[in-house]
Design a protein around this motif. Structure first.
Motif, PDB file in Angstrom:
ATOM      1  N   SER A  90      37.275  35.858  34.437  1.00 22.40           N
ATOM      2  CA  SER A  90      38.411  36.074  33.881  1.00 22.40           C
ATOM      3  C   SER A  90      38.390  35.077  32.753  1.00 22.40           C
ATOM      4  N   TRP A 135      48.937  32.943  31.364  1.00 25.93           N
ATOM      5  CA  TRP A 135      48.275  32.128  32.527  1.00 25.93           C
ATOM      6  C   TRP A 135      46.937  32.044  32.336  1.00 25.93           C
ATOM      7  N   PHE A 136      46.253  33.042  32.200  1.00 24.67           N
ATOM      8  CA  PHE A 136      44.810  32.949  31.868  1.00 24.67           C
ATOM      9  C   PHE A 136      44.317  32.239  30.580  1.00 24.67           C
ATOM     10  N   ARG A 162      43.936  37.198  45.824  1.00 24.45           N
ATOM     11  CA  ARG A 162      44.426  37.365  44.531  1.00 24.45           C
ATOM     12  C   ARG A 162      45.347  38.675  45.073  1.00 24.45           C
ATOM     13  N   HIS A 163      45.135  39.618  45.573  1.00 24.04           N
ATOM     14  CA  HIS A 163      45.735  40.816  45.733  1.00 24.04           C
ATOM     15  C   HIS A 163      46.700  40.708  46.988  1.00 24.04           C
ATOM     16  N   ILE A 167      37.365  33.936  40.148  1.00 20.42           N
ATOM     17  CA  ILE A 167      38.337  34.459  39.266  1.00 20.42           C
ATOM     18  C   ILE A 167      38.168  33.732  38.028  1.00 20.42           C
ATOM     19  N   ARG A 174      37.954  38.251  46.128  1.00 19.50           N
ATOM     20  CA  ARG A 174      39.398  38.229  45.252  1.00 19.50           C
ATOM     21  C   ARG A 174      40.410  38.513  46.354  1.00 19.50           C
ATOM     22  N   GLY A 217      51.656  33.534  37.328  1.00 22.64           N
ATOM     23  CA  GLY A 217      50.447  33.440  37.812  1.00 22.64           C
ATOM     24  C   GLY A 217      49.772  35.052  37.765  1.00 22.64           C
ATOM     25  N   TRP A 218      48.325  35.089  36.864  1.00 21.89           N
ATOM     26  CA  TRP A 218      47.720  36.312  36.609  1.00 21.89           C
ATOM     27  C   TRP A 218      48.305  36.991  35.471  1.00 21.89           C
ATOM     28  N   SER A 219      49.399  36.315  34.672  1.00 24.84           N
ATOM     29  CA  SER A 219      49.675  36.872  33.444  1.00 24.84           C
ATOM     30  C   SER A 219      48.604  36.553  32.313  1.00 24.84           C
ATOM     31  N   THR A 242      49.900  39.307  45.087  1.00 26.96           N
ATOM     32  CA  THR A 242      50.360  40.323  44.231  1.00 26.96           C
ATOM     33  C   THR A 242      50.963  41.350  44.981  1.00 26.96           C
ATOM     34  N   ASN A 275      54.961  30.835  44.771  1.00 24.04           N
ATOM     35  CA  ASN A 275      53.635  31.522  45.242  1.00 24.04           C
ATOM     36  C   ASN A 275      53.745  31.238  46.594  1.00 24.04           C
TER      37      ASN A 275
END
Length: 446
Positions: free
Chosen positions: A292, A267-268, A6-7, A288, A3, A262-264, A10, A209
């Motif tokens: 998730s 979004w998921f 991902r980090h 991911i 991941r 994204g990542w909200s 953000t 992004n």
């Protein structure tokens, strides 16, 4: 370590004030030159493992504690203290503060490939050629090896990779009779067809992004960033950048992309119910989705990322490994652990957690390539990722302040995703800010 990216996406704006410390005038040894440190022998590295030593490692990796435990069993005189001081932005802030203070840095730290130039050019990282680790070049894929070399220095041994691919919801595609797109023009038409059939469905989601933008420019042949010592070039109007902007602008104009962040949670949920039908992302996205969006198991598949004009060139998104700090006073033992993590048993432990490997031998193993992934309907997804990694375009460079560049992306380009400006206008504004920032830091910019 599946991941990393991902980090990175953000990364917090809190970095802005801290990263001003990364100036050319602060550069000491490292990639900027200075006196060459003496090389050490393998015998010296091995001898260090027989002395009581404690290494401190800063990392947000979920697998590294297990790697450390295995290393300690093999070399009981050495203790590995893994500290999670925060993910990406938080860790980078603390690391930069320690560098400024001249004390307090760990022996080793997770540094993403995109952030290596920032620390290498400031003289904060150890050139691993000192330990003869440049001899390990053939152990890794060319794309990842290129990512850990800055100037004449080697600052990490690759651990994982993020080759780009198209993740698509087969259930949604089948429902609306959509063929898997192979080009960005086909991708646009798929998005239009999806929207026409049901306005609640979008081909993807993007509200701005930076990492995705860099990767798509890369695959389009763009090389907007160049760093040669103190000389920096930023050109987000080169041919590849324009090709990307023109293609992606069509998606924005057609309103086939959801503006969900994204990542909200939304979004998921969109990924789970198939209303966000695709993701163009690095191989780490597989982990991911499994972790998730578990209830969508069997719905998703992986395909090569869409191409521009039929070109097969791909790119990378995310990835990183461990770098050694110049502040470490236990460099020999640190070198041994760093190598264990990336080139020895530690890499096997990390790979077992789902991280996509950077080692050439792992990518050549039929057991790995032919592994059927239940989440993706039994598909041999590793073959798709491996083919992508082999087709990564050469010559990409990150700015020595790419971490900062990401933090300001949405301030400069974000309005393009809401239709208030064109994407190219946004990229032009980003370019001007990056040039100004580079000049303020003492670089010679162009």
């Amino acid at each position: 370590m599946n991941r990393w990216s991902r980090h990175r996406r953000t990364t917090s704006l809190l970095l802005g004030s801290v990263l001003t410390a990364v100036t050319v005038t602060a550069c000491g040894g490292g990639a900027q030159g200075g006196s060459e440190p003496e090389s050490v022998s393998e015998k010296e590295i091995r001898a260090a493992l027989e002395k009581p030593t404690e290494l401190t490692v800063w990392s947000w990796s979920g697998s590294l504690p297990d790697v450390a435990e295995a290393f300690e069993k093999k070399y009981p005189k050495v203790k590995i203290k893994v500290e999670n001081v925060g993910t990406a932005a938080e860790q980078y802030t603390k690391l930069q503060n320690a560098i400024k203070a001249g004390k307090g840095a760990p022996d080793l730290a997770t540094v993403e490939y995109s952030a290596i130039p920032q620390y290498a050019l400031s003289g904060a990282l150890v050139d691993l050629k000192r330990f003869g680790f440049d001899s390990l070049k053939d152990e890794f894929t060319p794309a990842t090896w290129d990512s850990v070399n800055v100037g004449d220095g080697l600052y990490e041994l690759p651990l994982n990779a993020g080759p780009m691919a198209l993740f698509y919801n087969k259930k949604t595609f089948d429902k609306f009779d959509i063929a898997v797109p192979t080009t960005w023009d086909e991708y646009l038409e798929a998005g239009k067809k999806l929207q026409k059939a049901d306005p609640e469905y979008f081909i993807s989601a993007d509200n701005g992004n930076a990492g995705l933008t860099e990767s798509l420019i890369w695959s389009a042949g763009g090389r907007p960033f160049k760093a040669d010592g103190e000389k920096i070039t930023v050109d987000l109007q080169d041919a590849g950048s324009k090709k990307y902007a023109e293609s992606y602008q069509k998606l924005l104009d057609a309103k086939v992309l959801s503006g969900v962040a994204g990542w909200s949670n939304e979004w998921f949920q969109g990924l789970a119910d198939g209303k966000i039908a695709t993701l163009t992302s690095g191989a780490w996205m597989a982990g991911i989705l499994k972790g998730s969006v578990a209830k969508a198991s069997g719905d998703w598949r992986v395909a090569p990322m869409p191409s521009y004009d039929g070109e097969t060139t791909t790119s990378v998104n995310g990835g990183g490994s461990l770098a050694m700090t110049e502040q470490s006073d236990k460099k020999l033992a640190a070198a041994a652990f760093l190598r264990y993590v990336s080139a020895e048993e530690g890499a096997d432990i990390t790979q077992a957690t789902g991280s996509f490997p950077a080692r050439a031998k792992a990518l050549a193993a039929e057991k790995f390539l032919g592994a059927e992934d239940e989440y993706f309907g039994g598909q041999e997804v590793n073959r798709v990722f491996a083919d992508s990694l082999a087709a990564v375009g050469e010559g990409w460079q990150y700015l020595p302040y790419d971490v900062y560049a990401i933090t300001i992306f949405n301030d400069k380009v974000g309005k393009a995703y809401t239709g208030e400006k064109t994407l190219q206008d946004g990229l032009n504004a980003w370019e001007q800010e990056l040039l100004k920032y580079g000049k303020d830091q003492g670089f010679s910019v162009n």
